[in-house]
Design an enzyme around this catalytic site. Sequence first.
Site, mmCIF file in Angstrom:
data_model
loop_
_atom_site.group_PDB
_atom_site.id
_atom_site.type_symbol
_atom_site.label_atom_id
_atom_site.label_comp_id
_atom_site.label_asym_id
_atom_site.label_seq_id
_atom_site.Cartn_x
_atom_site.Cartn_y
_atom_site.Cartn_z
ATOM 1 N N SER A 82 50.939 -27.338 37.875
ATOM 2 C CA SER A 82 49.464 -26.938 38.303
ATOM 3 C C SER A 82 48.691 -27.932 37.498
ATOM 4 C CB SER A 82 49.167 -25.725 38.594
ATOM 5 O OG SER A 82 49.018 -25.283 37.280
ATOM 6 N N GLU A 113 40.720 -38.479 43.646
ATOM 7 C CA GLU A 113 41.536 -38.205 44.849
ATOM 8 C C GLU A 113 40.937 -36.754 45.367
ATOM 9 O OE1 GLU A 113 45.803 -39.467 44.761
ATOM 10 O OE2 GLU A 113 46.018 -37.333 45.543
ATOM 11 N N LYS A 115 41.167 -33.226 46.481
ATOM 12 C CA LYS A 115 41.932 -31.832 46.348
ATOM 13 C C LYS A 115 42.036 -31.119 47.557
ATOM 14 C CE LYS A 115 43.190 -28.369 42.616
ATOM 15 N NZ LYS A 115 43.487 -27.425 43.563
ATOM 16 N N CYS A 426 48.897 12.285 45.721
ATOM 17 C CA CYS A 426 47.889 11.697 46.421
ATOM 18 C C CYS A 426 48.202 10.902 47.814
ATOM 19 C CB CYS A 426 46.891 10.994 45.409
ATOM 20 S SG CYS A 426 45.845 9.922 46.370
#
Length: 668
Positions: A82, A113, A115, A426
Amino acid sequence: MTQDIAQRIAALSAKLEEHLYRYHVLAAPTISDQEFDRLLAELQALEEAHPALKRPDSPTQRVGGAPTSDFPTVRHARPMLSLDNSYSRQDVEDFDRRVRQSLSGEAVEYVFELKIDGVALSLLYQDSLLVRAVTRGDGVQGDEITANARTIPTIPLRLRQPGINCEIRGEVYMESNDFARLNAQRAANSEPLFANPRNSAAGSLKLQNPHLVAKRNLRFFAYWIRAEGGGPTRHSECLETLRDWGFIVPEHQGCAALADVFALYDHYAAIRTTLPYEIDGAVIKVDSLSQQERLGYTAKSPRSALAYKFPAYQARTRVLNIHLQVGRTGAVTPVAALEPVPLAGSTIARASLHNEDEIRRKDIRIGDTVLIEKGGDVIPKVVRVDRSTRPDDSVEYSFPNQCPSCQGPLSRAAEEAVTRCDNPTCPAQLRRRLEHFAARNAMDIEGLGPAVVEQLVEQELVKDLSDLYELDVESLGALERMGEKSAQNLLDGLDRSKEQPFDRVLFALGIRHVGATVARTLARTFGSLDALCRASVDKLEATHEIGPIIARSLYASLPDLPALDRVLYKLKKARLQFAIQEEAAAPSSHFSGKTVVITGTLSGYSRDEAAALIERLGGKATSSVSSKTDLLVAGEKAGSKLARAQALGVAVLDEAAFTAQLKEAGVA
Ligand code: IVH
């Protein structure tokens, strides 16, 4: 005769692809839609009559191939990393300084550029033919979704330049208009809405029916290539090459100075809402590929590129109320009900307030006007309260001490920010646990959606996960709008879920910190739930990708699993998988740990199938022969790769020997 037909099929395929290219890539069509449809119908008819002549790059595949039940997991040849994020000029200047320092003051040029806010996809081309498309997944391995990718008109089925072996990466996205249209359609059909174009692109790519994908109008921007046998030396040239080969590339511009970067950033920040697709910033990339290589990578991202993000979209609205939401682990999250307000293409009516401290810190009160923002997350958050408009009689919010679902007491550990409902029975928790258990990436139980879950819990037919497997047609008959057919479907879905592998079961149990990825790692490492529960904290901590915090928390909570004892006992009795199946683990084989290249034509398998088998047997299938290659599988008409392998002394298997090895490993 066949010769003529084959020629006609080839001509029609080429012509249709050219028209698709002109329409979708160049946005300059030269024939009418009717004329296009006529040619396509002719090709479809010919292919139906002569299935053997259907070509792998036939444009008829763009309307969608056969549905798949699951997507094979494929390892990326190199990880899909990433980008480091930055939000300020200062961050960009720091990045620039680091780059120049590492390159000892060499001249550096950048490419600015856009994104694109979509999802990353890797495409593999062999001999210029699209053979495989894989999602980013966890960056190391992703889902093979080739049939879905083929429906995207801006992904060439065949590159416009012959003889290329390469991997191409880029972003699949949905234009804002198509997104709005899709959501309107879904609203009309009472289907859940997508939060944003990125989620709808991601969701569409994972549809199991390519016909449906074809209708989603997905598009693709290419921004990365690695081709065999060299190629461009600059990123800007890569983009030109991608264009020549038939792709659309993101808008970009070379920048010799940071001032250019900042000017472009300001320009696009101002016009971003006028673009037909969403961008979340720009990527600044070092142009020279050799400099990129020398700058290298951190564990997560290349040092040669930076995401320069736009600030989040913000809006003002009023807090109408504050509700509590109970999660499956009992964590209670306060949520603000807001006066609906449009923000970045959708209408916002709720915002998470995270926890009690957050409400106090920001002093958020019912009736307040607040500034909300949508960042990368789906759920918007409250940035701050506008005190100037606060009504005089407003009162501070006091956090309830009773669970809104079971009315049990809420508690908060001294060192924790989270408030919890500690009642294991619950109903709200149970509902969430059941929804999680049934989810697509967990046990994937068809017919067990939120509406059915709610009724099962309300009618007390299901008091814990294991009760699911004791349902029958009669008991289900008690539910509203549940005919015999849907009851049977649900029971079949439950039955099928017993085949889900151990890692899915482990994830589905909903143990804190055990997400899908951690579950896979734990399953692979420990092999069974029993072994996992016996694991020492050191062994847990030594497990790849599990940090000390998760390890310690797991170690503390695993002995609690026996609190689930009765449930686990019943789930085991229902024959869910609590250990790795022998065949699910990669059996040791001739291919284990080897890097294998397939070349030529195999008569018994497509290349994709052969590659998938090799991966299943613990090998790594790659496309180019190098000194790292351990094995070459050579079919008929193997050409230069065979010669190269022989020159490098790489072991070669012909198809018969390959099949023999597969047989030995028990997969053929
Ligand atoms: S280059 C090492 N260029 O942003 C990653 N990524 O935040 C190289 N993205 O995973 C990616 N537009 O999915 C690159 N023009 C662009 C992009 C782009 C969108 C996505 C991509 C990547 C994510 C990182």
